[in-house]
Design an enzyme around this catalytic site. Structure first.
Site, PDB file in Angstrom:
ATOM      1  N   ASP A 111      91.492 116.184  94.815  1.00 60.26           N
ATOM      2  CA  ASP A 111      90.339 115.514  94.228  1.00 60.26           C
ATOM      3  C   ASP A 111      89.362 115.199  95.378  1.00 60.26           C
ATOM      4  OD1 ASP A 111      88.777 113.787  92.478  1.00 60.26           O
ATOM      5  OD2 ASP A 111      89.753 112.109  93.491  1.00 60.26           O
TER       6      ASP A 111
ATOM      7  N   ASP B 225      86.227 112.485  95.205  1.00 61.78           N
ATOM      8  CA  ASP B 225      85.819 111.080  95.328  1.00 61.78           C
ATOM      9  C   ASP B 225      87.023 110.157  95.475  1.00 61.78           C
ATOM     10  OD1 ASP B 225      82.990 111.192  95.178  1.00 61.78           O
ATOM     11  OD2 ASP B 225      83.130 111.635  93.050  1.00 61.78           O
TER      12      ASP B 225
END
Ligand code: TMP
Ligand code: MG
Length: 296
Positions: free
Chosen positions: A46, A48
């Site tokens: 991922d 953020d």
């Protein structure tokens, strides 16, 4: 006896921040991953608050969307509207009392309203670089080194994000980390001939549909081409991130590592049930880099 895991924990600065539900299983997974080496490995991460820091010395850092929300290039009215949306929907995203199914309609509404807000105000492509340059987005300590080491061994890295692809690519460039082994799956901005943002193209990726289907639409054949790489290091900071591994062909040693950044007590149990390793308020990639010393 968990000898590799003990060795990693001894060298890790905050062993009390590491929570593992089944250490014997994790030991076995690391052992297998180490035995198979870099040729059998891929990383799915991922963006953020996973590649990037959640905070620095207690002060919150930016996310892809946060860069837009806080930039001096955007109007005060835009900032207020975006912040209101964040304050309304983020607590729902991380609410541990709601199921994913219950959350999804709210998340879709958030993206719809967020994208609508963004296209209502003038936003030009040429502003992207400046926005990222002046933002408070920071990689976790050791993230640049981790991405460099993976690139050196040609281990494929997929950055899978429900943020904004154009922005995260600019961030990867800012930190000299957009290497040839890296593929980005995210939401893409659409600009008109004058370079003004008119919307987003392609299917929407939100935090709870980060799965095989979304990857296939963005990078057809990605997992087929990596069918000899069944070992996976998956990094995320949201329960929705564990689904990113769904499309991997012939999965082998799959280690899911979750960064638990906020609402720690309430969410620890669900994180420990979903991720093999949970790192509590760790703003570094140290633990992952220690695993990699055994694998690369
Ligand atoms: P991800 O980290 O799983 O890729 O999810 C993206 C994050 O972006 C998620 O935590 C929600 C957040 N977000 C904003 O901060 N502002 C927005 O306007 C939208 C739509 C999402
Ligand atoms: Mg995230």
């Amino acid at each position: 006896m968990c000898s590799i895991l003990s060795n990693i924990l001894q060298r890790y600065e905050k062993p009390e921040a590491v929570k593992i539900k089944n250490p014997e299983r994790v030991e076995e997974l690391i052992k297998n991953m180490a035995a198979d080496g870099p040729g059998a490995l891929q990383m799915i991460t991922d963006f953020d608050m996973t590649l990037t820091r959640f905070h620095q010395d207690g002060e919150k850092c930016d996310t892809c969307h946060g860069i837009l929300h806080s930039s001096s290039l955007m109007s005060e009215e835009f900032k207020k509207r975006s912040q209101d949306l964040f304050n309304k929907y983020y607590p729902i995203e991380i609410d541990h009392t709601m199921t994913v199914e219950e959350k999804i309609p709210y998340m879709l509404k958030w993206y719809e309203e967020s994208h609508e807000t963004l296209t209502t105000f003038p936003f030009e492509k040429k502003h992207l670089t400046e926005m990222v340059k002046t933002s408070r987005i920071l990689f976790r300590d050791g993230a640049v080194e981790m991405l460099e080491a993976l690139n050196e061994k040609q281990v494929p890295v997929m950055v899978f994000s429900a943020g904004v692809g154009d922005i995260l690519e600019e961030v990867l460039r800012k930190f000299n980390s957009y290497h040839s082994n890296t593929k980005v799956v995210s939401n893409s901005m659409e600009f008109n001939d004058e370079g003004r943002l008119i919307g987003f193209k392609g299917p929407l990726i939100h935090m709870f549909n980060k799965n095989e289907k979304a990857i296939r639409q963005s990078q057809p054949k990605y997992f087929e081409n990596l069918s000899h790489r069944g070992n996976v290091l998956l990094l995320g900071d949201s329960l929705g991130d564990v689904d990113m591994v769904e499309g991997v062909m012939e999965p082998g040693a799959v280690i899911k590592i979750g960064f638990l950044n906020t609402k720690i007590e309430e969410r620890l149990e669900s994180f420990m049930n979903s991720f093999d390793i949970v790192l509590i308020d760790d703003q570094s990639m140290d633990f992952i880099n220690l695993i990699l010393t055994h694998v690369l």
